[in-house]
Design an enzyme around this catalytic site. Structure first.
Site, mmCIF file in Angstrom:
data_model
loop_
_atom_site.group_PDB
_atom_site.id
_atom_site.type_symbol
_atom_site.label_atom_id
_atom_site.label_comp_id
_atom_site.label_asym_id
_atom_site.label_seq_id
_atom_site.Cartn_x
_atom_site.Cartn_y
_atom_site.Cartn_z
ATOM 1 C CB THR A 28 -0.958 -0.004 1.212
ATOM 2 O OG1 THR A 28 -1.772 -1.181 1.128
ATOM 3 C CG2 THR A 28 -1.864 1.212 1.222
ATOM 4 C CE LYS A 77 -1.594 -3.338 7.733
ATOM 5 N NZ LYS A 77 -2.606 -2.505 7.137
ATOM 6 C CE LYS A 90 -6.048 -1.135 9.868
ATOM 7 N NZ LYS A 90 -5.795 -0.062 8.886
ATOM 8 C CD GLU A 117 -10.230 -0.138 9.409
ATOM 9 O OE1 GLU A 117 -9.173 -0.419 9.992
ATOM 10 O OE2 GLU A 117 -10.277 0.583 8.399
ATOM 11 C CE LYS A 146 -9.452 3.044 10.766
ATOM 12 N NZ LYS A 146 -8.014 3.299 10.844
ATOM 13 N N GLY A 165 -11.368 6.438 4.302
ATOM 14 C CA GLY A 165 -11.862 5.621 3.198
ATOM 15 C C GLY A 165 -11.783 6.200 1.790
ATOM 16 N N GLY A 166 -11.024 7.270 1.596
ATOM 17 C CA GLY A 166 -10.938 7.864 0.260
ATOM 18 C C GLY A 166 -11.671 9.194 0.156
ATOM 19 C CB SER A 197 -8.857 5.754 13.329
ATOM 20 O OG SER A 197 -7.754 4.901 13.073
ATOM 21 N N GLY A 254 -6.159 7.613 7.826
ATOM 22 C CA GLY A 254 -4.884 7.348 7.182
ATOM 23 C C GLY A 254 -4.654 8.428 6.151
HETATM 24 P P1 13P Z 1 -8.044 5.676 5.550
HETATM 25 O O1 13P Z 1 -8.444 6.744 6.520
HETATM 26 O O2 13P Z 1 -7.097 6.124 4.493
HETATM 27 O O3 13P Z 1 -9.257 4.944 5.015
HETATM 28 O O4 13P Z 1 -7.201 4.610 6.352
HETATM 29 C C1 13P Z 1 -7.642 4.212 7.592
HETATM 30 C C2 13P Z 1 -7.244 2.823 7.821
HETATM 31 O O5 13P Z 1 -6.563 2.523 8.763
HETATM 32 C C3 13P Z 1 -7.726 1.810 6.864
HETATM 33 O O6 13P Z 1 -7.584 0.538 7.410
#
Ligand code: 13P
Length: 342
Positions: free
Chosen positions: A29, A97, A136, A177, A219, A262-263, A291, A293
């Site tokens: 990723t 993770k 996670k 999640e 999450k 999530g994008g 949370s 990313g």
């Molecule tokens: P995003 O906020 O980019 O969706 O990532 C969060 C995440 O930890 C996905 O598992």
């Protein structure tokens, strides 16, 4: 009754105005992220990028914990401090993770199930020793023609619950999640229906697997229109529909809820969280925080571009996004604060 270490950790993760930085991209990723800025995906570059993020001064004011990837948990800062120790020194709880990624679900074309239960107890015990205090596991649910199937929801709910139980048996707070993907042209109503179905299945499975909800964090994805849907629901509708479903499905005992982005674009992700907290202030059993990313890292990654000369600018971008989301976590965000910073 004494409060368990896991309960204290779970509450600290969602302390007022603080949320989680998801920096647990797998090697595959992070490759996609690095490609977007023309940086080669090597171990030294991955270390330098995480070093830039984690040494941001003042980040701990807004960020309660950071989710790491196995490789990152074992790396150190430029001056030799192991990352878990560096984070803890700056008031951020190290997390990890532990899933092995979403793989094709047999006999269900187009759907995924998350793997990684084999040997998980042993890994959790090692991660705890290395300083991790939460974990996670991400399940993905796809909306499409004849999807999701009951098979996909049941398989993912079961795996999430088994993961959560194994974490708690080893002293780690599980972040549970279940992500309903925003890819597709489905309506927000369809997203709401699938999210409700998923969350009910997840909490049923957590109960069957004896997971202590007080020592867990959810999450979820937000209830939003599919990315390619003709009608894009406005911010207030997303906030109302998301909270409606959470109230129906998530027991009050859960320590807190932290959304994934999530994008969604950086500012929309902040606006959605803020709207929920503004509209339902004081009327919810759990704190609602972030949370993120991509929605926390995007601006910082693009300011960094792999160059040591850009570290200060990249850290400023991260700190700004973290502060905006911290304000959103208490419903005190204002879009004009973005312009001031720019
Ligand atoms: P995003 O906020 O980019 O969706 O990532 C969060 C995440 O930890 C996905 O598992």
């Amino acid at each position: 009754m004494s409060v368990s270490e896991m309960r204290q950790t779970a509450l600290a993760m969602v302390a007022k105005g603080r949320g989680i930085l998801a920096a647990d991209e797998s090697t595959g990723t992070i490759e996609k992220r690095f490609k977007s800025i023309g940086v080669e995906n090597t171990e030294p570059n991955r270390r330098a990028y995480r070093d830039m993020l984690f040494t941001t001064r003042g980040l701990g004011q807004y960020v309660s914990g950071v989710i790491l990837y196995d490789e990152t948990l074992r790396q150190s800062s430029h001056d030799g401090v192991p990352f878990p120790e560096l984070l803890a020194r700056n008031g951020m709880i190290p997390g990890i993770k532990v899933d092995a990624g979403a793989k094709d679900l047999a006999l269900c074309p187009g759907e995924k199930v998350t793997e990684g239960l084999d040997g998980l107890a042993k890994r959790c015990a090692e991660y705890y020793k290395m300083g991790a205090r939460f974990a996670k596991w991400r399940a993905v649910i796809t909306i499409g023609k004849d999807m999701p199937t009951t098979t996909c929801i049941a398989a993912n709910a079961h795996a999430l619950a088994r993961y959560a139980a194994i974490c708690q048996a080893n002293g780690l707070v599980p972040i549970v999640e279940p992500e309903v993907l925003m890819d597709g042209d489905h309506t927000i109503e369809r997203c709401q229906e699938v999210t409700e179905w998923t969350l009910n299945a997840v909490y049923d499975a957590l109960y069957v697997n004896r997971v202590s909800l007080e020592e867990s964090v959810l999450k979820p994805s937000m209830v939003i229109s599919g990315a390619d849907a003709k009608r894009q629901a406005p911010v207030d509708e997303v906030a109302d529909r998301t909270v409606t479903i959470l109230k129906r499905c998530v027991p009050a005992a859960v320590a807190g809820i932290v959304f994934l982005s999530g994008g969604q674009s950086d500012e929309i992700a902040t606006e959605h969280l803020d709207a929920m907290n503004k509209r339902f202030k004081g009327n919810l059993p759990w704190p609602l925080s972030f949370s993120y990313g991509r929605a926390l890292q995007h601006a910082s990654l693009h300011a960094w571009k792999g160059s040591a000369a850009n570290v200060a600018a990249a850290q400023a971008a991260l700190l700004h996004r973290a502060r905006m989301n911290s304000l959103a976590a208490t419903g005190e965000y204002r879009p004009d604060l973005e312009k001031k910073a720019a």
